[in-house]
Design an enzyme around this catalytic site. Structure first.
Site, PDB file in Angstrom:
ATOM      1  N   VAL A   5     -45.099  -4.005  34.712  1.00 50.03           N
ATOM      2  CA  VAL A   5     -45.240  -2.694  35.353  1.00 50.03           C
ATOM      3  C   VAL A   5     -44.505  -1.577  34.620  1.00 50.03           C
ATOM      4  O   VAL A   5     -44.776  -0.394  34.848  1.00 50.03           O
ATOM      5  CB  VAL A   5     -44.755  -2.719  36.828  1.00 50.03           C
ATOM      6  CG1 VAL A   5     -45.670  -3.569  37.691  1.00 50.03           C
ATOM      7  CG2 VAL A   5     -43.300  -3.181  36.937  1.00 50.03           C
ATOM      8  N   ASN A  56     -44.098  -2.013  44.461  1.00 52.68           N
ATOM      9  CA  ASN A  56     -43.123  -2.964  45.010  1.00 52.68           C
ATOM     10  C   ASN A  56     -42.305  -3.675  43.935  1.00 52.68           C
ATOM     11  O   ASN A  56     -41.151  -4.028  44.174  1.00 52.68           O
ATOM     12  CB  ASN A  56     -43.868  -4.003  45.861  1.00 52.68           C
ATOM     13  CG  ASN A  56     -43.034  -5.232  46.124  1.00 52.68           C
ATOM     14  OD1 ASN A  56     -42.142  -5.217  46.960  1.00 52.68           O
ATOM     15  ND2 ASN A  56     -43.291  -6.312  45.387  1.00 52.68           N
ATOM     16  N   SER A  86     -34.703   0.780  48.762  1.00 53.45           N
ATOM     17  CA  SER A  86     -33.652  -0.133  49.244  1.00 53.45           C
ATOM     18  C   SER A  86     -32.651   0.676  50.053  1.00 53.45           C
ATOM     19  O   SER A  86     -32.559   1.898  49.871  1.00 53.45           O
ATOM     20  CB  SER A  86     -32.936  -0.758  48.039  1.00 53.45           C
ATOM     21  OG  SER A  86     -31.787  -1.466  48.455  1.00 53.45           O
ATOM     22  N   TYR A 134     -28.615  -0.285  39.598  1.00 57.87           N
ATOM     23  CA  TYR A 134     -29.641  -0.583  40.631  1.00 57.87           C
ATOM     24  C   TYR A 134     -29.637   0.550  41.657  1.00 57.87           C
ATOM     25  O   TYR A 134     -30.692   1.069  42.035  1.00 57.87           O
ATOM     26  CB  TYR A 134     -29.330  -1.926  41.295  1.00 57.87           C
ATOM     27  CG  TYR A 134     -30.361  -2.359  42.328  1.00 57.87           C
ATOM     28  CD1 TYR A 134     -31.587  -2.889  41.947  1.00 57.87           C
ATOM     29  CD2 TYR A 134     -30.101  -2.240  43.700  1.00 57.87           C
ATOM     30  CE1 TYR A 134     -32.531  -3.279  42.897  1.00 57.87           C
ATOM     31  CE2 TYR A 134     -31.026  -2.636  44.652  1.00 57.87           C
ATOM     32  CZ  TYR A 134     -32.240  -3.159  44.246  1.00 57.87           C
ATOM     33  OH  TYR A 134     -33.175  -3.545  45.191  1.00 57.87           O
ATOM     34  N   SER A 169     -31.342   3.515  40.227  1.00 50.60           N
ATOM     35  CA  SER A 169     -32.802   3.363  40.152  1.00 50.60           C
ATOM     36  C   SER A 169     -33.442   3.551  41.523  1.00 50.60           C
ATOM     37  O   SER A 169     -34.485   4.199  41.646  1.00 50.60           O
ATOM     38  CB  SER A 169     -33.172   1.991  39.570  1.00 50.60           C
ATOM     39  OG  SER A 169     -32.897   0.942  40.491  1.00 50.60           O
ATOM     40  N   LYS A 170     -32.824   3.014  42.560  1.00 46.27           N
ATOM     41  CA  LYS A 170     -33.418   3.117  43.897  1.00 46.27           C
ATOM     42  C   LYS A 170     -33.249   4.537  44.453  1.00 46.27           C
ATOM     43  O   LYS A 170     -34.116   5.031  45.180  1.00 46.27           O
ATOM     44  CB  LYS A 170     -32.826   2.063  44.838  1.00 46.27           C
ATOM     45  CG  LYS A 170     -33.207   0.630  44.445  1.00 46.27           C
ATOM     46  CD  LYS A 170     -34.721   0.419  44.472  1.00 46.27           C
ATOM     47  CE  LYS A 170     -35.136  -1.011  44.207  1.00 46.27           C
ATOM     48  NZ  LYS A 170     -36.608  -1.183  44.259  1.00 46.27           N
TER      49      LYS A 170
HETATM   50  N1  LIG Z   1     -34.880  -8.882  48.822  1.00 48.93           N
HETATM   51  C1  LIG Z   1     -34.105  -7.894  49.224  1.00 48.93           C
HETATM   52  O1  LIG Z   1     -33.111  -8.106  49.924  1.00 48.93           O
HETATM   53  C2  LIG Z   1     -34.439  -6.477  48.819  1.00 48.93           C
HETATM   54  C3  LIG Z   1     -33.636  -5.458  49.329  1.00 48.93           C
HETATM   55  C4  LIG Z   1     -33.915  -4.141  48.991  1.00 48.93           C
HETATM   56  C5  LIG Z   1     -34.984  -3.850  48.157  1.00 48.93           C
HETATM   57  N2  LIG Z   1     -35.745  -4.867  47.659  1.00 48.93           N
HETATM   58  C6  LIG Z   1     -36.868  -4.496  46.771  1.00 48.93           C
HETATM   59  O2  LIG Z   1     -38.036  -5.163  47.172  1.00 48.93           O
HETATM   60  C7  LIG Z   1     -38.930  -5.246  46.054  1.00 48.93           C
HETATM   61  C8  LIG Z   1     -39.513  -6.652  45.981  1.00 48.93           C
HETATM   62  O3  LIG Z   1     -38.492  -7.568  45.657  1.00 48.93           O
HETATM   63  P1  LIG Z   1     -38.329  -8.987  46.389  1.00 48.93           P
HETATM   64  O4  LIG Z   1     -37.074  -8.948  47.140  1.00 48.93           O
HETATM   65  O5  LIG Z   1     -39.583  -9.362  47.068  1.00 48.93           O
HETATM   66  O6  LIG Z   1     -38.036  -9.928  45.137  1.00 48.93           O
HETATM   67  P2  LIG Z   1     -38.939 -11.000  44.367  1.00 48.93           P
HETATM   68  O7  LIG Z   1     -38.157 -11.351  43.159  1.00 48.93           O
HETATM   69  O8  LIG Z   1     -39.354 -12.081  45.287  1.00 48.93           O
HETATM   70  O9  LIG Z   1     -40.247 -10.179  43.972  1.00 48.93           O
HETATM   71  C9  LIG Z   1     -40.266  -9.234  42.926  1.00 48.93           C
HETATM   72  C10 LIG Z   1     -41.541  -9.452  42.124  1.00 48.93           C
HETATM   73  O10 LIG Z   1     -41.588  -8.446  41.101  1.00 48.93           O
HETATM   74  C11 LIG Z   1     -42.053  -9.092  39.913  1.00 48.93           C
HETATM   75  N3  LIG Z   1     -41.645  -8.363  38.723  1.00 48.93           N
HETATM   76  C12 LIG Z   1     -40.378  -8.222  38.229  1.00 48.93           C
HETATM   77  N4  LIG Z   1     -40.414  -7.528  37.086  1.00 48.93           N
HETATM   78  C13 LIG Z   1     -41.714  -7.209  36.848  1.00 48.93           C
HETATM   79  C14 LIG Z   1     -42.385  -6.526  35.823  1.00 48.93           C
HETATM   80  N5  LIG Z   1     -41.726  -6.008  34.772  1.00 48.93           N
HETATM   81  N6  LIG Z   1     -43.729  -6.376  35.900  1.00 48.93           N
HETATM   82  C15 LIG Z   1     -44.417  -6.925  36.944  1.00 48.93           C
HETATM   83  N7  LIG Z   1     -43.836  -7.601  37.946  1.00 48.93           N
HETATM   84  C16 LIG Z   1     -42.494  -7.734  37.894  1.00 48.93           C
HETATM   85  C17 LIG Z   1     -41.449 -10.491  39.977  1.00 48.93           C
HETATM   86  O11 LIG Z   1     -42.117 -11.397  39.119  1.00 48.93           O
HETATM   87  C18 LIG Z   1     -41.574 -10.825  41.445  1.00 48.93           C
HETATM   88  O12 LIG Z   1     -42.782 -11.504  41.742  1.00 48.93           O
HETATM   89  C19 LIG Z   1     -38.111  -4.828  44.828  1.00 48.93           C
HETATM   90  O13 LIG Z   1     -38.432  -3.495  44.479  1.00 48.93           O
HETATM   91  C20 LIG Z   1     -36.679  -4.930  45.335  1.00 48.93           C
HETATM   92  O14 LIG Z   1     -35.799  -4.064  44.637  1.00 48.93           O
HETATM   93  C21 LIG Z   1     -35.500  -6.169  47.968  1.00 48.93           C
END
Ligand SMILES: NC(=O)c1ccc[n+]([C@@H]2O[C@H](COP(=O)([O-])OP(=O)(O)OC[C@H]3O[C@@H](n4cnc5c(N)ncnc54)[C@H](O)[C@@H]3O)[C@@H](O)[C@H]2O)c1
Length: 259
Positions: free
Chosen positions: A72, A98, A150, A163, A166-167
């Protein structure tokens, strides 16, 4: 089922939704949520195996699915995927930015490459995909964009400074896009998760003791699950949220208000 009941159950019937980072966690739950409620899906990620498994579930629900292995952070890959998905499914109505990554080096020791990696995956990706879908959304005067930010967009965490940056940038990009797109029927919002069980938090929440420590700090006394976040994304893309614009919906079990 009456016509009204069917409309409510299949809020996204006839829509094409694109979800980045869909192979796992929040992206996967969001893509499945759209499919259950009637949308066709364009899903991308760097994890092709995860995409194939998800695609099988989406098509089993009777929806069409176009998948692509896409980094991405790369503009050319984002634009090519949007073009191919639109050719396969029709123009993109809904975009969920996402895909995201964590920060693996503390600020003082951070290498330039690590800074670029975090910023490119978490911020540039939104810039890439949103520009790729917007011309068609503007032509058709319809679109819904949700950026996954986030709670860390508004509070700082130990070892999370880039991080956080970025957010915070993703949150402001959401607001800036919302203002720029006023005059169009294109809504741009963000969802800010708290602590959710996904691949991103697997190490942090690895053992029961660490998870229990986090739960103590969460008013709801539980770690979130991907469906908690997907529900908010679907709401923001539904007709019920047509007057919600430039907003961040924090879904965190009360973490922010307890600070
Ligand atoms: N899990 C949490 O507690 C949490 C909290 C706040 C925000 N978030 C945000 O939620 C979003 C989803 O994360 P998640 O928690 O489901 O984690 P996750 O690791 O399960 O999913 C993230 C996905 O993004 C993909 N990805 C990473 N780099 C990529 C790239 N360069 N190109 C394409 N795909 C890529 C990964 O392969 C993965 O499938 C993120 O933006 C994360 O910052 C998560």
């Amino acid at each position: 089922m009456t016509e009204a009941e069917e409309k409510r159950a299949y809020r996204f019937k006839g829509r094409v939704a694109m979800v980045t980072g869909a192979a796992s966690g929040i992206g996967r739950a969001t893509a499945l949520g759209f499919a259950v409620e009637g949308a066709d899906l364009a899903i991308c990620d760097i994890n092709e195996g995860g995409l194939r498994a998800l695609s099988a579930e989406i098509t089993a629900l009777g929806r069409r699915c176009h998948l692509g292995r896409v980094d991405v952070s790369k503009k050319a890959e984002a634009f090519a995927f949007v073009e191919a998905a639109a050719a396969a499914l029709g123009p993109i109505d809904i975009l969920v930015n996402n895909a995201g990554t964590g920060q693996f080096q503390p600020f003082a020791m951070m290498e330039d490459d690590e800074y670029d990696r975090v910023m490119d995956i978490n911020v540039r990706s939104i810039f890439n995909f949103s520009r790729a879908v917007l011309p068609s959304m503007m032509d058709r005067d319809y679109g819904r964009i949700v950026n996954i930010t986030s709670i860390m967009s508004v509070i700082a965490g130990q070892g999370q400074s880039v991080y956080n940056t970025s957010k915070g940038a993703a949150k402001m990009m959401t607001q800036g896009m919302a203002v720029d797109l006023s005059g169009y029927n294109i809504n741009v919002n963000a969802v800010g998760p708290g602590m959710v069980h996904t691949g991103l938090t697997r190490n942090l929440l690895g053992d029961a003791a660490s998870a229990a420590e986090f739960e103590e700090k969460i008013p709801k006394r539980r770690i979130g699950v991907p469906d908690d976040i997907a529900a908010g994304v679907l709401f923001l893309c539904s007709d019920a949220a047509s007057y919600v614009h430039g907003e961040t919906l924090f879904i965190d079990g009360g973490m922010l208000c307890a600070r």
